[in-house]
Design a protein around this motif. Structure first.
Motif, PDB file in Angstrom:
ATOM      1  N   GLY A 149       0.807  -1.214   0.000  1.00 18.58           N
ATOM      2  CA  GLY A 149       0.000   0.000   0.000  1.00 18.58           C
ATOM      3  C   GLY A 149       0.838   1.260   0.000  1.00 18.58           C
ATOM      4  N   ARG A 152       2.747   1.560  -3.475  1.00 15.58           N
ATOM      5  CA  ARG A 152       1.918   1.646  -4.699  1.00 15.58           C
ATOM      6  C   ARG A 152       2.174   0.484  -5.668  1.00 15.58           C
ATOM      7  NH1 ARG A 152       3.475   5.152  -7.863  1.00 15.58           N
ATOM      8  NH2 ARG A 152       1.483   5.405  -8.955  1.00 15.58           N
ATOM      9  N   PRO A 259      -7.987   9.709   5.685  1.00  9.90           N
ATOM     10  CA  PRO A 259      -7.869   9.349   4.267  1.00  9.90           C
ATOM     11  C   PRO A 259      -6.526   8.710   3.946  1.00  9.90           C
ATOM     12  CG  PRO A 259      -8.822  11.536   4.515  1.00  9.90           C
ATOM     13  CD  PRO A 259      -8.380  11.110   5.877  1.00  9.90           C
ATOM     14  N   GLY A 260      -6.565   7.663   3.129  1.00 10.05           N
ATOM     15  CA  GLY A 260      -5.346   7.024   2.661  1.00 10.05           C
ATOM     16  C   GLY A 260      -4.857   5.859   3.500  1.00 10.05           C
ATOM     17  N   VAL A 262      -4.061   2.285   4.831  1.00  7.82           N
ATOM     18  CA  VAL A 262      -3.864   0.951   4.258  1.00  7.82           C
ATOM     19  C   VAL A 262      -4.497  -0.068   5.210  1.00  7.82           C
ATOM     20  CG1 VAL A 262      -2.148  -0.811   3.660  1.00  7.82           C
ATOM     21  CG2 VAL A 262      -1.778   1.581   3.014  1.00  7.82           C
ATOM     22  N   LEU A 281     -12.944   2.287   0.136  1.00  3.96           N
ATOM     23  CA  LEU A 281     -11.988   2.324  -0.970  1.00  3.96           C
ATOM     24  C   LEU A 281     -12.388   3.392  -1.989  1.00  3.96           C
ATOM     25  CD1 LEU A 281     -11.512  -1.513  -1.363  1.00  3.96           C
ATOM     26  CD2 LEU A 281      -9.608   0.093  -1.122  1.00  3.96           C
ATOM     27  N   GLY A 284     -11.896   6.998  -0.464  1.00  7.66           N
ATOM     28  CA  GLY A 284     -10.508   7.340  -0.169  1.00  7.66           C
ATOM     29  C   GLY A 284     -10.063   7.133   1.260  1.00  7.66           C
ATOM     30  N   ARG A 285     -10.982   6.734   2.151  1.00  8.14           N
ATOM     31  CA  ARG A 285     -10.558   6.447   3.519  1.00  8.14           C
ATOM     32  C   ARG A 285      -9.530   5.313   3.529  1.00  8.14           C
ATOM     33  NH1 ARG A 285     -11.561  10.374   7.303  1.00  8.14           N
ATOM     34  NH2 ARG A 285     -13.513  11.384   6.746  1.00  8.14           N
ATOM     35  N   SER A 287      -6.854   3.469   1.118  1.00  4.16           N
ATOM     36  CA  SER A 287      -6.156   3.635  -0.160  1.00  4.16           C
ATOM     37  C   SER A 287      -5.818   2.296  -0.796  1.00  4.16           C
ATOM     38  CB  SER A 287      -4.867   4.436   0.054  1.00  4.16           C
ATOM     39  OG  SER A 287      -3.992   3.747   0.963  1.00  4.16           O
ATOM     40  N   TYR A 288      -5.731   1.258   0.039  1.00 12.42           N
ATOM     41  CA  TYR A 288      -5.332  -0.057  -0.451  1.00 12.42           C
ATOM     42  C   TYR A 288      -5.757  -1.083   0.582  1.00 12.42           C
ATOM     43  CZ  TYR A 288      -2.233  -3.926  -1.859  1.00 12.42           C
ATOM     44  OH  TYR A 288      -1.725  -5.141  -2.252  1.00 12.42           O
ATOM     45  N   ARG A 310      -7.321  -1.570  -6.353  1.00 12.90           N
ATOM     46  CA  ARG A 310      -6.497  -1.329  -5.164  1.00 12.90           C
ATOM     47  C   ARG A 310      -6.778  -2.363  -4.071  1.00 12.90           C
ATOM     48  NH1 ARG A 310      -8.381   3.011  -3.197  1.00 12.90           N
ATOM     49  NH2 ARG A 310      -9.867   3.552  -4.837  1.00 12.90           N
TER      50      ARG A 310
END
Length: 355
Positions: A149, A152, A259-260, A262, A281, A284-285, A287-288, A310
């Motif tokens: 995560g 990327r 946000p973001g 993993v 997902l 955006g809370r 990210s992966y 993702r």
């Protein structure tokens, strides 16, 4: 001390596939114990630690009779009969002398619950799990998910598949100095924490009994989880599937994440509301998401998790390693010594909460 009968000449029956070398080691280490093992009555393994064995394997009527006769003569079983709840229910009903079963899975509580055993049987028959044997491979998988995560890797794989060399380079995130929250600071959670700290991460987490743990920034119970999530860069779930953890990761908990975040799940799929995860997902809370377990397994073909760009889908294999059978046999040997001494064994399935 354990409330068990004294066994002068205990009999252990091997109910699941196991290499003969491990049976020999158990016999050598326990000369006062009789080990019943007939390889031809057990399905062949398709891969290391294939405890269920080849589904195409079928015993003859005579072999089936021998298999159950062997199990019904035992005081202790290595593995659930046929590695399923129905087998557990049958042997509990037909073998009143049976005192203890060691299960291959770390999360065997679900199988015990599904067997539908009555209260008296649950009090009489101890079932231990192989929790702890899988701690390191699960922790390594969890760290892999965090790194995927942060670095990327999903996007890199997509660009590679499309032979895309982006004009603008996108930075990755540093794991060092980030904060991971581990839900369930048991053996798996603490091993995950150890590896995460080796990467320079700060670790917080949850535990039913709140206590200070070495190397853990903050420990809370479930009620304190939303506050922990608000400061987390990554979240790793190791919790088992119980009525109390059913869909614990719901819309409210995902909304509590920044946000973001993993998200990694190596516990049980039922702990996560998958619709809420998909929403997180999209907004955006999260990210992966790296997922080894799912609410329904195998994961249905129509699940959008399969094709989400993702999400990593792993077919509940993160705990497997070539050393698993040896490690479980060693764990069983340790437990056997405790059992015969009348001492408490670790990882006994709770007959009320089934974990």
């Amino acid at each position: 001390m354990m409330d068990t009968m004294t066994l002068e000449n205990p009999i252990v029956a091997i109910a699941v596939p196991l290499e003969s070398e491990h049976v020999d080691s158990l016999r050598a280490a326990n000369p006062t114990v009789s080990f019943l093992y007939e390889a031809e009555l057990l399905p062949p393994e398709r891969f290391p630690a294939d405890h269920t064995g080849d589904p195409a394997f079928v015993r003859t009527a005579e072999q089936e009779e021998r298999y159950w006769a062997m199990l019904k003569s035992a005081d202790i079983l290595y593995g659930l009969p046929n590695e399923n709840p129905a087998g557990l229910a049958r042997i509990a009903r037909e073998n009143p002398r049976l005192q203890w079963i060691h299960a291959m899975a770390a999360g065997a509580g679900g199988a015990v619950k599904a067997a539908g055993l009555d209260t008296e049987t649950l009090q009489r028959l101890k079932v231990t799990t192989s929790a702890g044997v899988h701690s390191l491979p699960l922790a390594e998988f969890a760290v892999m998910g965090i790194l995927n995560g942060f670095k990327r890797t999903a996007e890199l794989a997509q660009d590679q598949a499309g032979k895309v060399w982006p004009e603008l380079r996108t930075p990755t995130r540093l794991v060092n100095g980030s904060h991971v929250v581990v839900t369930g600071l048991g053996e798996i959670g603490m091993e995950t924490a150890r590896l995460a700290r080796a990467l320079g991460m700060k670790v917080s987490g949850t535990k039913r009994t709140v206590e200070q743990l070495e190397g853990i920034e903050r420990v809370t119970d479930t009620d304190g989880l939303p506050e922990l999530l608000a400061g987390a860069d990554a979240v790793v779930n190791t919790l088992p599937g119980t009525p109390y953890t059913e869909k614990m990761f719901n819309r409210e908990l995902f909304a509590a994440m920044k946000p973001g975040t993993v998200f990694v799940n190596v516990g049980r799929g039922t702990v996560v509301d998958e619709d809420a995860l998909l929403e997180a997902l999209e907004n955006g809370r999260v990210s992966y998401a790296c997922l080894d377990v799912f609410a329904v397994e195998p994961l249905p073909a129509e699940s959008p998790l399969w094709n989400h760009p993702r999400v990593m889908v792993s077919p509940h294999t993160s705990a497997l390693s070539a050393a698993e059978n040896r490690l479980i046999a060693e764990r069983f040997a340790d437990n056997l010594a405790l059992f015969l001494a009348g001492e408490p064994m670790p990882h006994v399935v709770d007959p009320v909460h089934f974990y």
